[in-house]
Design a protein around this motif. Structure first.
Motif, short mmCIF file in Angstrom:
data_model
loop_
_atom_site.label_atom_id
_atom_site.label_comp_id
_atom_site.label_asym_id
_atom_site.label_seq_id
_atom_site.Cartn_x
_atom_site.Cartn_y
_atom_site.Cartn_z
N ASP A 25 -4.01 13.35 -2.43
CA ASP A 25 -3.59 14.28 -3.47
C ASP A 25 -3.41 13.51 -4.79
N ALA A 26 -4.14 13.92 -5.83
CA ALA A 26 -4.12 13.18 -7.10
C ALA A 26 -2.73 13.19 -7.74
N ALA A 27 -2.03 14.32 -7.67
CA ALA A 27 -0.70 14.41 -8.29
C ALA A 27 0.27 13.42 -7.64
N THR A 28 0.14 13.25 -6.31
CA THR A 28 1.00 12.29 -5.61
C THR A 28 0.67 10.86 -6.07
N VAL A 79 0.85 -1.19 0.00
CA VAL A 79 0.00 0.00 0.00
C VAL A 79 0.88 1.24 0.00
N GLN A 80 0.55 2.21 -0.85
CA GLN A 80 1.25 3.50 -0.79
C GLN A 80 0.22 4.60 -0.60
N TYR A 81 0.61 5.63 0.15
CA TYR A 81 -0.33 6.70 0.51
C TYR A 81 -0.10 7.96 -0.32
N ASN A 82 -1.19 8.54 -0.79
CA ASN A 82 -1.06 9.74 -1.63
C ASN A 82 -1.45 11.03 -0.90
N ASN A 83 -1.73 10.93 0.40
CA ASN A 83 -2.08 12.12 1.18
C ASN A 83 -3.32 12.82 0.60
N SER A 117 -7.08 9.16 -5.37
CA SER A 117 -6.11 8.14 -5.78
C SER A 117 -6.46 7.58 -7.16
N ALA A 118 -7.76 7.48 -7.46
CA ALA A 118 -8.16 6.93 -8.76
C ALA A 118 -7.92 7.95 -9.89
N GLU A 119 -8.27 9.22 -9.63
CA GLU A 119 -8.02 10.22 -10.67
C GLU A 119 -6.52 10.32 -10.94
#
Ligand code: T6T
Length: 315
Positions: free
Chosen positions: A194-197, A188-192, A222-224
């Motif tokens: 934020d779509a860009a992350t 699992v990775q976390y994007n905070n 995360s999906a976008e």
């Protein structure tokens, strides 16, 4: 005489005066505190809540943080307490970090209704309304397994640790993956949120694991972002994406084949049910502690018949 007393109470309610049974709160005033502002999931929730509040004769004010973050949601709750609403409908941005301010609201006599996310401490809210998020994660794993022919490596892009809903989705996904021997997990990775992350996570993962088969993106951001990452990497179609939620951008990505499936929720009904539960609590009627709303897996093939689940960007 009874008629006169009722009229006086109604006038007081209209003026924001101290009526009802909640220690000086205004029993006709509701406040919705979403997880973040200007986001189709919460906008759809707000639309449902507003319509229902109007129907039942309540005012509903919405106050949302600019980012999905407990440090920004906390001062909003504190400010709302000072305005003494009868009830707060809130999507806590963290399962433990939001407990103190929300408990403060409860202690001030304000009825607490959780919409979507929830606190770990179940003694604070009177009612919690959400999708079955563990089941949603399982459904995502089953859907992804079909899309990749039951083999290959998978990545989960999650939002922020401590978000009750998305943690449960990741858990459900991991549980179900154990039933698919040919599939493995890259974790699992976390994007905070934020779509860009999320897009960078996809690019970096593909560089390290060019044979990546599938991605489960646990929410809208995360999906976008995963779709953008895949487009940037030129791997469209090679890597399958199952994403939670159904924002206009996600629906567009499904239509154009960047994403293969969406697990859509029913945020408008979460809003409606939230208002109904608040109204019940404020009028001494029975309240339902847990309510589960609909969730559906949508693919390109059936998207036209599922459009009622698409989220709105304005009411
Ligand atoms: O997926 C929804 C919501 O259910 C989750 O708790 C947080 O993210 C969203 O708001 C989508 O951005």
């Amino acid at each position: 005489i009874l008629g006169v007393a009722v009229t006086a109470a109604a006038v007081l309610a209209g003026c924001g005066g101290s009526v009802g049974n909640s220690g000086g709160t205004n029993a006709k005033k509701l406040v919705l505190v979403p997880g973040v502002a200007n986001e189709p999931f919460y906008i759809s929730m707000q639309c449902g809540a507003q319509d229902e509040a109007k129907k039942l004769g309540y005012s509903l004010d919405t106050q949302a943080p600019t980012q999905f973050d407990a440090s920004l949601q906390t001062p909003i709750v504190t400010g709302v307490i000072a305005t003494k609403p009868g009830a707060i409908l809130i999507a806590p941005t963290h399962a433990t970090a939001m407990a103190a301010p929300i408990k403060q609201a409860k202690d001030a006599g304000i009825k607490i209704i959780e919409v979507d996310t929830a606190l770990e401490d179940q003694s604070i809210a009177l009612s919690s309304i959400s999708s079955d998020n563990v089941k949603g994660g399982q459904l995502a794993a089953q859907t992804l397994a079909k899309l990749v022919g039951d083999k290959g490596s998978t990545l989960v892009i999650n939002t922020k640790a401590g978000t009750s809903t998305t943690d449960q989705r990741a858990q459900g996904f991991a549980d179900e993956l154990k039933n698919h021997a040919g599939m493995s997990s890259l974790g699992v990775q976390y994007n905070n949120n934020d779509a860009a992350t999320a897009a960078s996570i996809v690019t970096a993962t593909l560089a390290a694991h060019p044979d990546l088969a599938g991605i489960f993106a646990t929410n809208l951001s995360s999906a976008e972002g995963a779709a953008t990452g895949l487009r940037n990497a030129g791997k469209l179609g090679q890597v399958k994406i199952v994403g939670f939620d159904a924002s206009p951008q996600q629906v567009q990505d499904l239509k154009s084949g960047v994403i293969q499936a969406l697990i859509a929720q029913d945020p408008a009904t979460i809003g409606v049910d939230g208002v109904d539960q608040a109204a019940a609590a404020l009028t001494g009627k029975p309240v339902t502690r847990h309510i589960q709303t609909d969730m559906v897996s949508i693919t390109q093939a059936d998207m036209d018949s599922q459009s009622k689940y698409f989220y709105r960007s304005k009411c």
